[in-house]
Design a protein around this motif. Structure first.
Motif, PDB file in Angstrom:
ATOM      1  N   GLN A  17     138.674  71.554 -46.415  1.00 19.41           N
ATOM      2  CA  GLN A  17     138.309  70.562 -47.423  1.00 19.41           C
ATOM      3  C   GLN A  17     139.345  70.438 -48.532  1.00 19.41           C
ATOM      4  O   GLN A  17     139.296  69.471 -49.295  1.00 19.41           O
ATOM      5  CB  GLN A  17     136.932  70.901 -48.013  1.00 19.41           C
ATOM      6  CG  GLN A  17     135.781  70.717 -47.035  1.00 19.41           C
ATOM      7  CD  GLN A  17     134.433  70.921 -47.681  1.00 19.41           C
ATOM      8  OE1 GLN A  17     134.342  71.295 -48.853  1.00 19.41           O
ATOM      9  NE2 GLN A  17     133.364  70.698 -46.937  1.00 19.41           N
ATOM     10  N   PHE A  18     140.251  71.390 -48.628  1.00 17.68           N
ATOM     11  CA  PHE A  18     141.253  71.349 -49.692  1.00 17.68           C
ATOM     12  C   PHE A  18     142.337  70.301 -49.443  1.00 17.68           C
ATOM     13  O   PHE A  18     143.110  69.964 -50.337  1.00 17.68           O
ATOM     14  CB  PHE A  18     141.895  72.729 -49.880  1.00 17.68           C
ATOM     15  CG  PHE A  18     142.606  73.242 -48.659  1.00 17.68           C
ATOM     16  CD1 PHE A  18     143.948  72.966 -48.445  1.00 17.68           C
ATOM     17  CD2 PHE A  18     141.930  74.000 -47.716  1.00 17.68           C
ATOM     18  CE1 PHE A  18     144.602  73.436 -47.318  1.00 17.68           C
ATOM     19  CE2 PHE A  18     142.567  74.472 -46.584  1.00 17.68           C
ATOM     20  CZ  PHE A  18     143.909  74.194 -46.384  1.00 17.68           C
ATOM     21  N   HIS A  19     142.435  69.768 -48.222  1.00 16.03           N
ATOM     22  CA  HIS A  19     143.421  68.724 -47.940  1.00 16.03           C
ATOM     23  C   HIS A  19     142.992  67.424 -48.628  1.00 16.03           C
ATOM     24  O   HIS A  19     141.839  67.004 -48.517  1.00 16.03           O
ATOM     25  CB  HIS A  19     143.552  68.495 -46.438  1.00 16.03           C
ATOM     26  CG  HIS A  19     144.075  69.688 -45.686  1.00 16.03           C
ATOM     27  ND1 HIS A  19     145.354  70.175 -45.856  1.00 16.03           N
ATOM     28  CD2 HIS A  19     143.483  70.488 -44.762  1.00 16.03           C
ATOM     29  CE1 HIS A  19     145.530  71.226 -45.064  1.00 16.03           C
ATOM     30  NE2 HIS A  19     144.407  71.438 -44.400  1.00 16.03           N
ATOM     31  N   GLU A  23     146.904  77.827 -39.412  1.00 12.81           N
ATOM     32  CA  GLU A  23     147.493  79.038 -39.977  1.00 12.81           C
ATOM     33  C   GLU A  23     148.954  79.150 -39.551  1.00 12.81           C
ATOM     34  O   GLU A  23     149.274  78.922 -38.379  1.00 12.81           O
ATOM     35  CB  GLU A  23     146.724  80.281 -39.517  1.00 12.81           C
ATOM     36  CG  GLU A  23     145.317  80.384 -40.077  1.00 12.81           C
ATOM     37  CD  GLU A  23     144.642  81.698 -39.691  1.00 12.81           C
ATOM     38  OE1 GLU A  23     145.187  82.388 -38.790  1.00 12.81           O
ATOM     39  OE2 GLU A  23     143.600  82.029 -40.263  1.00 12.81           O
ATOM     40  N   PHE A  24     149.799  79.497 -40.486  1.00  9.13           N
ATOM     41  CA  PHE A  24     151.200  79.761 -40.143  1.00  9.13           C
ATOM     42  C   PHE A  24     151.836  80.638 -41.211  1.00  9.13           C
ATOM     43  O   PHE A  24     151.440  80.605 -42.379  1.00  9.13           O
ATOM     44  CB  PHE A  24     151.991  78.455 -39.989  1.00  9.13           C
ATOM     45  CG  PHE A  24     152.079  77.624 -41.255  1.00  9.13           C
ATOM     46  CD1 PHE A  24     153.035  77.878 -42.231  1.00  9.13           C
ATOM     47  CD2 PHE A  24     151.188  76.570 -41.470  1.00  9.13           C
ATOM     48  CE1 PHE A  24     153.116  77.113 -43.387  1.00  9.13           C
ATOM     49  CE2 PHE A  24     151.252  75.801 -42.624  1.00  9.13           C
ATOM     50  CZ  PHE A  24     152.215  76.074 -43.585  1.00  9.13           C
ATOM     51  N   PRO A  49     145.196  79.154 -47.838  1.00 13.98           N
ATOM     52  CA  PRO A  49     143.848  79.655 -48.148  1.00 13.98           C
ATOM     53  C   PRO A  49     143.156  80.163 -46.900  1.00 13.98           C
ATOM     54  O   PRO A  49     143.473  79.755 -45.777  1.00 13.98           O
ATOM     55  CB  PRO A  49     143.143  78.414 -48.731  1.00 13.98           C
ATOM     56  CG  PRO A  49     143.903  77.248 -48.202  1.00 13.98           C
ATOM     57  CD  PRO A  49     145.324  77.704 -48.047  1.00 13.98           C
ATOM     58  N   GLY A  50     142.197  81.043 -47.083  1.00  6.82           N
ATOM     59  CA  GLY A  50     141.487  81.621 -45.950  1.00  6.82           C
ATOM     60  C   GLY A  50     140.594  80.644 -45.225  1.00  6.82           C
ATOM     61  O   GLY A  50     140.122  80.930 -44.129  1.00  6.82           O
ATOM     62  N   ASN A  51     140.368  79.465 -45.819  1.00  3.12           N
ATOM     63  CA  ASN A  51     139.510  78.467 -45.170  1.00  3.12           C
ATOM     64  C   ASN A  51     140.333  77.331 -44.568  1.00  3.12           C
ATOM     65  O   ASN A  51     139.913  76.175 -44.579  1.00  3.12           O
ATOM     66  CB  ASN A  51     138.485  77.913 -46.158  1.00  3.12           C
ATOM     67  CG  ASN A  51     139.131  77.300 -47.394  1.00  3.12           C
ATOM     68  OD1 ASN A  51     140.336  77.418 -47.597  1.00  3.12           O
ATOM     69  ND2 ASN A  51     138.338  76.649 -48.215  1.00  3.12           N
ATOM     70  N   HIS A  78     131.964  79.688 -47.514  1.00  5.36           N
ATOM     71  CA  HIS A  78     133.330  79.846 -47.012  1.00  5.36           C
ATOM     72  C   HIS A  78     133.516  79.093 -45.696  1.00  5.36           C
ATOM     73  O   HIS A  78     134.505  78.369 -45.510  1.00  5.36           O
ATOM     74  CB  HIS A  78     133.639  81.330 -46.819  1.00  5.36           C
ATOM     75  CG  HIS A  78     134.930  81.598 -46.118  1.00  5.36           C
ATOM     76  ND1 HIS A  78     136.157  81.446 -46.723  1.00  5.36           N
ATOM     77  CD2 HIS A  78     135.187  81.990 -44.840  1.00  5.36           C
ATOM     78  CE1 HIS A  78     137.111  81.736 -45.867  1.00  5.36           C
ATOM     79  NE2 HIS A  78     136.551  82.076 -44.717  1.00  5.36           N
ATOM     80  N   GLU A  79     132.570  79.237 -44.780  1.00  3.74           N
ATOM     81  CA  GLU A  79     132.698  78.591 -43.471  1.00  3.74           C
ATOM     82  C   GLU A  79     132.635  77.071 -43.590  1.00  3.74           C
ATOM     83  O   GLU A  79     133.366  76.359 -42.897  1.00  3.74           O
ATOM     84  CB  GLU A  79     131.587  79.088 -42.534  1.00  3.74           C
ATOM     85  CG  GLU A  79     131.693  80.558 -42.159  1.00  3.74           C
ATOM     86  CD  GLU A  79     132.937  80.843 -41.329  1.00  3.74           C
ATOM     87  OE1 GLU A  79     133.078  80.239 -40.255  1.00  3.74           O
ATOM     88  OE2 GLU A  79     133.760  81.659 -41.772  1.00  3.74           O
TER      89      GLU A  79
END
Length: 818
Positions: free
Chosen positions: A49-51, A199-200, A193-195, A43-44
């Motif tokens: 990486q999803f971008h 954040e907004f 996502p949590g990773n 997770h960390e």
């Protein structure tokens, strides 16, 4: 052949149920620990990486200009992006995020007013959603942030206000007073996502803030996180070199306009203002020296330590397996002898023993996965995470677990297999073979390693707990105990005095102060100069407050006076000792009645207070107190800090908070009541270290449990091997204590050696960890001795159950065969 091997292996495991269970439990705990750490690490390491363009996105960091520190700022002024666009063609695109702070958000539904205090608000340039991959469920990412007062909501936020995600064109009221505005929903994004380090809940268009355009040339308003997308053919190193040259060219006009000096004069004064590039994928785990505005970061060192500890935990399990297998060598010696006599070769025997090991390891892996699944909810609750063994992960995990089971079985079983298969059948069948010293030496070495690892983990856990306690008790130079913060007190308006009087009528509330911020981290800062020395500007943290601030926080005025209602304090200022030193005064008293200038406004120094910590570095930086009505920029969000007359019990605190909320709602029903505690706000700054400590404590407990399981098996073996000796000694009059000592002393020696080995290793590793925290304690020898004491007590308890039981058995039971 294979069928026969598995059949024999299963029979042997069934015959030795006790030792088989010990093997499986020990290995499964090690597997569960490693699997949990793997989930957490995965997770960390997956942050951002999803971008789609993640590998080409960089953040622009700059020198931390607001204090004397080598750390960096993860944000810049609004002018930086314009300079980069002009100078760096290697950027495919540039965009910014801005953190405007919390806002009160309201929606007038047909049947009720829906209202929340929103902290997770980010403003962004119009191309933000084209740089970062935050898919929209509704709306067009190319145009959603184009117009002023446009907002993109996350799906959960849209549901919270409207009960639906089909909300394009709907409006919300955001902010208060002169900052109130009506914003229109132009997009709904998937829940983040949590990773994601960004954040907004609300993503506002940057053009919604006219001040951004008005101060487009500012390098000082450092609340803008600037991101760039490198062209595919661009070199990060070369671009970083070009970016480093930008301040020398573009900072000059700003310095001349606002400080009247050149860039060369600025550098000659010893100050720095440099720009650096940091890859997006490094931000979450490699930013411990960078102040981040968007999210908390972690430290890659934490993962290294957790991987090491998880590996050691699994190593303890493997050591148990090897120890118990070799300890039982004499019990299987005759089996080896008979098999060799009837024609079994050594290779076949090795394969037989390895088959048993792999079967045990496979069972342990299955049990380990089940333990992980059962314990994840507790882990998530304790660590504030959201880890899960998702179905697709489990499918991908099964082949890996099969390989791990095969590897663990081979690794754990290879030494016992070679050792057991080396017995000579003639000696075995004549009954002349003994356990031998070679197996005993290896077993003692492994037990010592177990004790070393266990003591090291216990010691590390105690040191972390001691560090957390040190943070809690660290003298920051002000009183932070028994204080409640009522946030957004500026919303009380004309009702403020009435609300304040209601508070003071409560016997539990001793004092109340009204301020723009609360220590230790005061966010307002700006440049001040000593009157007549305009060429020397100093960065100063400041707070705007009333005459009760110093009393509520226990700040000592060492010279002059504090604010008073008897005077008009709008043009007065109180400074700390460090600021007087930086201004060049020999003694703090000399600073009294001198004037500090801030953008043409002059303030007279009427008091000097002692220093207190305003940074996690533990340093005392220049600090000043101004009056609430001082003509200076400050955040519009004020806070009331209540100083309680005594420490209250949990039940009293609950009642008090309910009373405060009722008073707030009676005075201001159009705004939510929100509060915090000064001491908890401070400890929140160390949340990552506290979470790490919890994980290490859990792994230490598992390691000690594994070590105890191994001891149980070894003690059972020793008792079984020496039962006749125990019987003879009892017949000859040996006491229970002497038999207990006989069975335990060898393990005591190994524990002592393990302690000696663990102490320097633990001291060195934990010193490396503590280096990341300027506010840190020294490692106490008593703490390391306590770790050894805990392991000693655990070992004695573990051994005593079996040794005392063995010492109590009637010797006739042991000797009747003779």
């Amino acid at each position: 052949m294979l069928r026969n091997l598995f059949t024999v292996a299963i029979r042997n495991l069934k015959r030795q149920k006790f030792f088989s269970i010990l093997h499986i439990i020990g290995l499964s705990i090690g597997v569960a620990a490693c699997l949990t750490v793997w989930l957490y690490s995965h997770h960390e390491l997956s942050y951002d990486q999803f971008h789609e363009k993640a590998d080409r996105i960089v953040r622009v960091n700059q020198t931390f200009i607001w204090g004397d520190t080598d750390d960096l700022f993860g944000s810049t002024g609004p002018a930086v992006i314009h300079a980069l666009r002009s100078e760096i063609p290697e950027f495919e695109s540039l965009t910014r995020a801005h953190t405007p702070g919390s806002r009160l958000v309201r929606y007038n539904a047909p049947d009720k007013l829906i209202m929340f205090e929103e902290d997770n608000i980010v403003a962004a340039d119009s191309n933000f959603l084209q740089v970062f991959t935050f898919p929209l469920l509704r709306g067009n990412p190319a145009t959603a942030l184009t117009h002023p007062n446009s907002v993109v909501l996350t799906a959960t936020t849209a549901q919270r206000y409207f009960g639906s995600i089909d909300v394009l064109g709907k409006q919300l009221e955001m902010g208060e007073g002169d900052q109130q505005k009506t914003v229109q929903v132009t997009g709904v994004a998937e829940d983040l996502p949590g990773n994601s380090h960004i954040e907004f809940d609300f993503l506002l268009s940057m053009s919604s803030f006219p001040r951004v355009q008005r101060q487009a040339d500012s390098w000082m308003w450092t609340t803008f996180i600037t991101f760039g997308v490198l062209r595919p053919d661009a070199s990060l190193e070369q671009v970083a070199q070009k970016v480093a040259q930008v301040p020398g060219k573009y900072l000059e006009p700003f310095l001349q306009k606002y400080r009247g000096i050149s860039y060369e004069e600025f550098k000659a004064s010893g100050e720095e203002w440099d720009l650096y590039l940091q890859p997006l994928l490094d931000i979450h785990l490699r930013s411990t020296n960078v102040y981040s505005r968007l999210n908390e970061v972690n430290d890659i060192k934490t993962l290294y330590i957790l991987w090491m500890v998880a590996g050691l935990t699994l190593l303890l399990s493997l050591i148990n397996f090897i120890n118990l297998s070799t300890a039982r060598s004499t019990a299987r010696a005759k089996e080896v002898g008979v098999r060799k006599v009837i024609g079994s070769g050594r290779s076949l025997l090795i394969f037989q023993f390895l088959t048993e090991s792999v079967l045990l390891a496979t069972a342990a892996v299955v049990v380990g996965i089940l333990l992980t699944e059962l314990s994840l909810s507790l882990f998530n609750q304790a660590m504030n995470t959201d880890l899960a063994l998702k179905p697709f992960q489990t499918i991908l995990l099964l082949p890996s677990m099969a390989i791990i089971a095969l590897g663990m079985g081979a690794l754990a079983g290879i030494y016992p297999a070679f050792y057991l298969s080396s017995f000579r059948p003639a000696q075995v069948l004549k009954g002349t073979i003994q356990g031998g010293t070679k197996g005993t030496r290896v077993r003692n070495l492994l037990v010592t390693l177990q004790f070393t690892i266990s003591i090291g983990l216990i010691g590390s856990t105690l040191i972390i707990q001691e560090q957390v306690h040190y943070w809690q008790s660290f003298d920051l130079g002000f009183d932070r105990d028994n204080k409640i913060i009522i946030q957004h007190a500026n919303r009380l308006g004309n009702s403020f005095e009435a609300f304040k009087n209601d508070l003071l009528s409560n016997p539990l509330i001793e004092q109340v102060t009204y301020a723009s911020d609360t220590p230790p981290l005061v966010h307002d800062f700006d440049n001040f100069t000593l009157d007549g020395q305009e060429e020397k500007q100093l960065s100063v943290n400041y707070v705007a407050t009333d005459e009760h601030f110093t009393d509520v926080f226990g700040l000592e005025i060492i010279h002059g006076r504090s604010f008073s209602k008897a005077f008009n304090e709008s043009n007065n200022i109180i400074v700390n000792r460090r600021l007087t030193q930086n201004l060049g005064f020999t003694t703090p008293e000399e600073a009294l009645q001198h004037k500090l200038e801030h953008y043409g406004q002059k303030f007279t120094i009427i008091g000097v207070m002692d220093d207190f910590t305003t940074s996690l570095s533990g340093n005392q930086y220049p600090f000043a107190i101004l009056a609430n009505n001082a003509p200076i920029y400050r955040d519009s969000n004020y806070e009331l800090t209540l100083n309680l007359s005594r420490e209250v019990q949990p039940e009293e605190l609950t009642t008090l908070l309910q009373t405060l909320e009722a008073q707030w709602q009676a005075t201001n029903p159009k705004a939510p009541f929100s509060y915090a505690f000064v001491d908890q706000e401070y400890m929140q700054l160390f949340s990552q270290a506290i979470v790490f400590g919890k994980m290490l404590r859990a792994l230490a407990i598992l390691a000690v449990l594994i070590a105890c399981l191994g001891l149980i098996g070894l003690i059972a073996y020793v008792i079984d091997k020496r039962n006749k000796e125990i019987g003879i000694r009892k017949v000859l009059g040996a006491s229970m204590s002497s038999i207990w000592l006989l069975l335990s002393r060898d393990f005591g020696k190994l524990l002592g050696i393990g302690f000696v080995l663990a102490i320097p290793a633990t001291w060195h590793l934990m010193n490396l960890w503590l280096e990341d925290y300027p506010i840190r304690t020294a490692i106490s020898m008593f703490t390391l001795l306590a770790a050894g004491g805990i392991m000693l007590c655990t070992t004695l308890i573990t051994m005593s159950f079996q040794t005392i039981k063995a010492a109590q058995i009637d010797p006739v039971k042991y000797l009747k065969e003779e």
